[in-house]
Design a protein around this motif. Structure first.
Motif, PDB file in Angstrom:
ATOM      1  N   LYS A 168       0.837  -1.185   0.000  1.00 13.90           N
ATOM      2  CA  LYS A 168       0.000   0.000   0.000  1.00 13.90           C
ATOM      3  C   LYS A 168       0.881   1.247   0.000  1.00 13.90           C
ATOM      4  O   LYS A 168       2.035   1.211   0.412  1.00 13.90           O
ATOM      5  CB  LYS A 168      -0.919  -0.009   1.227  1.00 13.90           C
ATOM      6  CG  LYS A 168      -1.875  -1.186   1.256  1.00 13.90           C
ATOM      7  CD  LYS A 168      -2.710  -1.174   2.531  1.00 13.90           C
ATOM      8  CE  LYS A 168      -3.636  -2.377   2.587  1.00 13.90           C
ATOM      9  NZ  LYS A 168      -4.429  -2.401   3.844  1.00 13.90           N
ATOM     10  N   LYS A 169       0.343   2.342  -0.446  1.00  9.48           N
ATOM     11  CA  LYS A 169       1.075   3.595  -0.473  1.00  9.48           C
ATOM     12  C   LYS A 169       1.494   3.971   0.950  1.00  9.48           C
ATOM     13  O   LYS A 169       0.724   3.876   1.881  1.00  9.48           O
ATOM     14  CB  LYS A 169       0.196   4.706  -1.065  1.00  9.48           C
ATOM     15  CG  LYS A 169       0.943   6.000  -1.318  1.00  9.48           C
ATOM     16  CD  LYS A 169       0.051   7.013  -1.983  1.00  9.48           C
ATOM     17  CE  LYS A 169       0.827   8.297  -2.252  1.00  9.48           C
ATOM     18  NZ  LYS A 169      -0.033   9.323  -2.892  1.00  9.48           N
ATOM     19  N   GLY A 170       2.723   4.383   1.085  1.00  9.22           N
ATOM     20  CA  GLY A 170       3.221   4.762   2.403  1.00  9.22           C
ATOM     21  C   GLY A 170       4.062   3.686   3.054  1.00  9.22           C
ATOM     22  O   GLY A 170       4.667   3.914   4.097  1.00  9.22           O
ATOM     23  N   LEU A 171       4.141   2.494   2.431  1.00 12.95           N
ATOM     24  CA  LEU A 171       4.941   1.403   2.984  1.00 12.95           C
ATOM     25  C   LEU A 171       6.291   1.277   2.288  1.00 12.95           C
ATOM     26  O   LEU A 171       7.031   0.343   2.562  1.00 12.95           O
ATOM     27  CB  LEU A 171       4.183   0.079   2.902  1.00 12.95           C
ATOM     28  CG  LEU A 171       2.934  -0.023   3.784  1.00 12.95           C
ATOM     29  CD1 LEU A 171       2.298  -1.397   3.640  1.00 12.95           C
ATOM     30  CD2 LEU A 171       3.277   0.244   5.243  1.00 12.95           C
ATOM     31  N   TRP A 180       8.246  -1.832   3.763  1.00 14.78           N
ATOM     32  CA  TRP A 180       7.746  -2.524   4.940  1.00 14.78           C
ATOM     33  C   TRP A 180       6.535  -3.354   4.572  1.00 14.78           C
ATOM     34  O   TRP A 180       5.849  -3.069   3.574  1.00 14.78           O
ATOM     35  CB  TRP A 180       7.360  -1.515   6.035  1.00 14.78           C
ATOM     36  CG  TRP A 180       8.535  -0.787   6.614  1.00 14.78           C
ATOM     37  CD1 TRP A 180       9.296  -1.158   7.662  1.00 14.78           C
ATOM     38  CD2 TRP A 180       9.080   0.464   6.154  1.00 14.78           C
ATOM     39  NE1 TRP A 180      10.287  -0.234   7.911  1.00 14.78           N
ATOM     40  CE2 TRP A 180      10.169   0.781   6.991  1.00 14.78           C
ATOM     41  CE3 TRP A 180       8.753   1.351   5.116  1.00 14.78           C
ATOM     42  CZ2 TRP A 180      10.939   1.930   6.838  1.00 14.78           C
ATOM     43  CZ3 TRP A 180       9.524   2.495   4.951  1.00 14.78           C
ATOM     44  CH2 TRP A 180      10.598   2.777   5.806  1.00 14.78           C
ATOM     45  N   CYS A 181       6.242  -4.362   5.365  1.00 18.95           N
ATOM     46  CA  CYS A 181       5.101  -5.230   5.071  1.00 18.95           C
ATOM     47  C   CYS A 181       3.813  -4.703   5.690  1.00 18.95           C
ATOM     48  O   CYS A 181       2.718  -5.119   5.313  1.00 18.95           O
ATOM     49  CB  CYS A 181       5.370  -6.655   5.554  1.00 18.95           C
ATOM     50  SG  CYS A 181       5.499  -6.824   7.362  1.00 18.95           S
ATOM     51  N   SER A 182       3.931  -3.765   6.656  1.00 12.98           N
ATOM     52  CA  SER A 182       2.743  -3.244   7.333  1.00 12.98           C
ATOM     53  C   SER A 182       3.062  -1.923   8.017  1.00 12.98           C
ATOM     54  O   SER A 182       4.236  -1.589   8.239  1.00 12.98           O
ATOM     55  CB  SER A 182       2.243  -4.243   8.381  1.00 12.98           C
ATOM     56  OG  SER A 182       3.199  -4.400   9.416  1.00 12.98           O
ATOM     57  N   ILE A 183       2.016  -1.190   8.342  1.00 12.14           N
ATOM     58  CA  ILE A 183       2.190   0.056   9.099  1.00 12.14           C
ATOM     59  C   ILE A 183       2.815  -0.246  10.450  1.00 12.14           C
ATOM     60  O   ILE A 183       3.647   0.509  10.965  1.00 12.14           O
ATOM     61  CB  ILE A 183       0.824   0.767   9.282  1.00 12.14           C
ATOM     62  CG1 ILE A 183       0.293   1.254   7.933  1.00 12.14           C
ATOM     63  CG2 ILE A 183       0.952   1.929  10.254  1.00 12.14           C
ATOM     64  CD1 ILE A 183       1.133   2.329   7.283  1.00 12.14           C
ATOM     65  N   ARG A 184       2.443  -1.389  11.025  1.00 15.26           N
ATOM     66  CA  ARG A 184       2.981  -1.795  12.335  1.00 15.26           C
ATOM     67  C   ARG A 184       4.499  -1.917  12.287  1.00 15.26           C
ATOM     68  O   ARG A 184       5.204  -1.409  13.163  1.00 15.26           O
ATOM     69  CB  ARG A 184       2.350  -3.128  12.723  1.00 15.26           C
ATOM     70  CG  ARG A 184       2.836  -3.693  14.059  1.00 15.26           C
ATOM     71  CD  ARG A 184       2.043  -4.942  14.375  1.00 15.26           C
ATOM     72  NE  ARG A 184       2.555  -5.561  15.588  1.00 15.26           N
ATOM     73  CZ  ARG A 184       2.980  -6.800  15.664  1.00 15.26           C
ATOM     74  NH1 ARG A 184       2.950  -7.563  14.605  1.00 15.26           N
ATOM     75  NH2 ARG A 184       3.399  -7.307  16.800  1.00 15.26           N
ATOM     76  N   CYS A 185       5.014  -2.584  11.245  1.00 14.57           N
ATOM     77  CA  CYS A 185       6.466  -2.743  11.122  1.00 14.57           C
ATOM     78  C   CYS A 185       7.146  -1.398  10.869  1.00 14.57           C
ATOM     79  O   CYS A 185       8.238  -1.145  11.380  1.00 14.57           O
ATOM     80  CB  CYS A 185       6.792  -3.721  10.003  1.00 14.57           C
ATOM     81  SG  CYS A 185       6.752  -5.468  10.509  1.00 14.57           S
ATOM     82  N   LYS A 186       6.509  -0.546  10.078  1.00 19.21           N
ATOM     83  CA  LYS A 186       7.106   0.748   9.781  1.00 19.21           C
ATOM     84  C   LYS A 186       7.238   1.582  11.049  1.00 19.21           C
ATOM     85  O   LYS A 186       8.252   2.272  11.257  1.00 19.21           O
ATOM     86  CB  LYS A 186       6.264   1.490   8.742  1.00 19.21           C
ATOM     87  CG  LYS A 186       6.908   2.784   8.263  1.00 19.21           C
ATOM     88  CD  LYS A 186       6.140   3.421   7.122  1.00 19.21           C
ATOM     89  CE  LYS A 186       6.843   4.689   6.626  1.00 19.21           C
ATOM     90  NZ  LYS A 186       6.132   5.312   5.483  1.00 19.21           N
ATOM     91  N   LYS A 187       6.235   1.531  11.920  1.00 19.98           N
ATOM     92  CA  LYS A 187       6.285   2.288  13.169  1.00 19.98           C
ATOM     93  C   LYS A 187       7.342   1.727  14.123  1.00 19.98           C
ATOM     94  O   LYS A 187       7.993   2.470  14.863  1.00 19.98           O
ATOM     95  CB  LYS A 187       4.914   2.280  13.838  1.00 19.98           C
ATOM     96  CG  LYS A 187       3.871   3.145  13.131  1.00 19.98           C
ATOM     97  CD  LYS A 187       2.543   3.102  13.877  1.00 19.98           C
ATOM     98  CE  LYS A 187       1.522   4.012  13.208  1.00 19.98           C
ATOM     99  NZ  LYS A 187       0.199   3.978  13.912  1.00 19.98           N
ATOM    100  N   LYS A 188       7.485   0.413  14.126  1.00 20.19           N
ATOM    101  CA  LYS A 188       8.451  -0.215  15.035  1.00 20.19           C
ATOM    102  C   LYS A 188       9.896  -0.017  14.568  1.00 20.19           C
ATOM    103  O   LYS A 188      10.831  -0.098  15.373  1.00 20.19           O
ATOM    104  CB  LYS A 188       8.166  -1.715  15.156  1.00 20.19           C
ATOM    105  CG  LYS A 188       6.973  -2.052  16.032  1.00 20.19           C
ATOM    106  CD  LYS A 188       6.918  -3.546  16.293  1.00 20.19           C
ATOM    107  CE  LYS A 188       5.862  -3.887  17.340  1.00 20.19           C
ATOM    108  NZ  LYS A 188       5.885  -5.317  17.694  1.00 20.19           N
TER     109      LYS A 188
END
Length: 468
Positions: A168-171, A180-188
């Motif tokens: 998705k856009k932003g990953l 990144w595979c998810s927003i969660r991973c990007k934040k971590k």
């Protein structure tokens, strides 16, 4: 006329001519013995005579005497009589700061016994004891580094990405090619920009604590040497330096620790060459190269952290601490306080996602004030293999009840096999002495009138004639 059946029975193995025999190098001899031990741990306890027979059976073209085999094994400290190195007395630890314990679980630290966790109330089998939502230090798989660089795996957790269209856009990173595979991973992924974006020009003075260009060189070095521990400790140190509270570094420093070069003595003396410790780097027969590898990695490590350099001794402690405390590559704060038992009373389960935390359950009913234990090795493994893995990787000689019982069962089995071997030897001696004599070999009469074997002579091959 009765029907006649002729059966050809091979008794003796084919003989190898002296021209086809080879004198094996001592390294090949050691590797051959180690392979035997890996395949069947029981063979580790065999005497030199029986071990020699097995080695010769597997390598019939080897010109190898029992005396030379003993000499070679002795030179590599592999004889059963050799004292195997353990380093439990070298391990130190500190009281863990800012440790918040789960309900009904007690943490205890003493100078004599070190750290441990205890139940403050009874638990039933299957009860959830506690959950750690994420590791204290998450370490992605190093072997996925090239996949990360090619945007085929998450730059944080290294999970493989099926197709680019799924992103998705932003990953995706707006500076480098990482995704990144998810927003969660990007934040971590709080270290991504610090480690991956080379905004610092080398050769110029800078107050930056982490040099990304040096990190990329170090990461490549670890990948080329398949050295997970070296990669992990640099990540851990980066996490600690970017933690403004300073608590992370204190907690990492409180983990049980031992120098990696001390651990390597146990790996060396085991004859296994680090096969149970894939994080260590290096292998048997290359002690000088191993030292050079540590020194080179240490120099590259300090290039990453020019304002926070550590000593070589500290680097060795970092490696050793990671190796004896990590679980599936990552380090968990509470779980790391569990001591070992080959018959543990807790079970640790991981989440579906690589970066997920763990849940710890009661494996059986647990009494109040009973110590909580886990198994550092596979409890289903043979007792000799468990003992070797525990000594090499964690530095102690296990003496739990399961090990005691398994040792007794093993001795009983060896005794039984010894009696069976004596019986076989007696039969062989009878057959050898009867080479030029004739006597009857009766066959089972399962169907009444069936057959009996007639008299035969024992030669290279035996022809047994049976009549219906």
């Amino acid at each position: 006329m009765p029907n006649t059946h002729i059966e050809i029975i091979n008794i003796n193995d084919c003989k190898i001519s002296t021209e086809d025999q080879v004198i094996p190098h001592e390294r090949r001899i050691v590797e051959g013995v180690i392979q035997l031990w890996k395949e069947d741990p029981i063979t580790e306890s065999l005497g030199i005579g029986k071990l020699h027979a097995l080695v010769k059976k597997r390598n019939p073209n080897w010109s190898l005497s029992e005396k030379r085999l003993k000499t070679v094994l002795k030179s590599y400290n592999l004889l059963n009589s050799a004292e195997q190195f353990a380093y439990a007395s070298e391990i130190t630890s500190k009281d863990t700061p800012n440790l918040v314990m789960p309900k009904n679980i007690r943490y205890q630290f003493t100078k004599n016994r070190g750290k441990g966790l205890y139940a403050t109330k009874p638990f039933k089998e299957g009860d959830l004891l506690w959950e750690e939502e994420s590791p204290l230090f998450f370490i992605p798989p190093l072997d996925h580094m090239n996949l990360i660089k090619s945007s085929n795996a998450c730059t944080y957790c290294a999970t493989l990405l099926k197709t680019a269209s799924q992103l998705k856009k932003g990953l995706d990173c707006n500076v480098c090619s990482d995704v990144w595979c998810s927003i969660r991973c990007k934040k971590k992924d709080t270290l991504h920009g610090t480690l991956k974006h080379n905004v610092y020009q080398e050769g110029k003075k800078s107050k930056k604590r982490i040099v990304s260009a040096a990190w990329l060189r170090y990461e490549k070095y670890c990948y080329e040497n398949k050295w997970n521990a070296a990669h992990a400790v640099a990540l851990i140190y980066a996490y600690c330096l970017t933690d403004k509270t300073g608590v992370l570094l204190q907690q990492f420093d409180a983990f049980a620790k031992v120098r990696q070069d001390i651990r390597y003595k146990a790996i060396d003396s085991s004859g296994i060459g680090g096969s149970f410790d894939t994080n260590s780097g290096g292998a048997l027969f290359v002690k000088e190269q191993q030292e050079a590898l540590w020194r080179e990695a240490y120099a590259k490590f300090n290039e990453i952290f020019p304002l926070d350099e550590i000593t070589y001794e500290q680097y060795m402690e970092f490696l050793g601490s990671y190796n004896i405390n990590n679980v599936d590559g990552s380090m968990f704060l509470i779980q790391a306080h569990l001591n070992h038992n080959c018959d543990p009373n807790v079970r640790v389960l991981f989440g579906e996602h690589k970066a997920d935390g763990i849940k710890v359950y009661a494996k059986r009913d647990i009494k109040a004030n009973e110590e909580l234990t886990t198994s550092y090795v596979n409890p289903a493994h043979d007792v000799n293999q468990r003992l070797r893995e525990l000594r090499v990787n964690w530095g102690f000689k296990c003496n739990c009840n399961k090990c005691k019982e398994d040792k007794k069962a093993l001795e009983k089995r060896k005794s039984s096999e010894s009696k069976d071997a004596s019986h076989k030897k007696a039969v062989k001696e009878m057959l050898d002495s009867a080479k030029d004599e004739e006597f009857d070999l009766p066959l089972p009469n399962g169907d009444g009138e069936r057959t009996r074997r007639k008299s035969v002579r024992f030669e290279e091959t035996v022809i047994a004639v049976a009549e219906d």
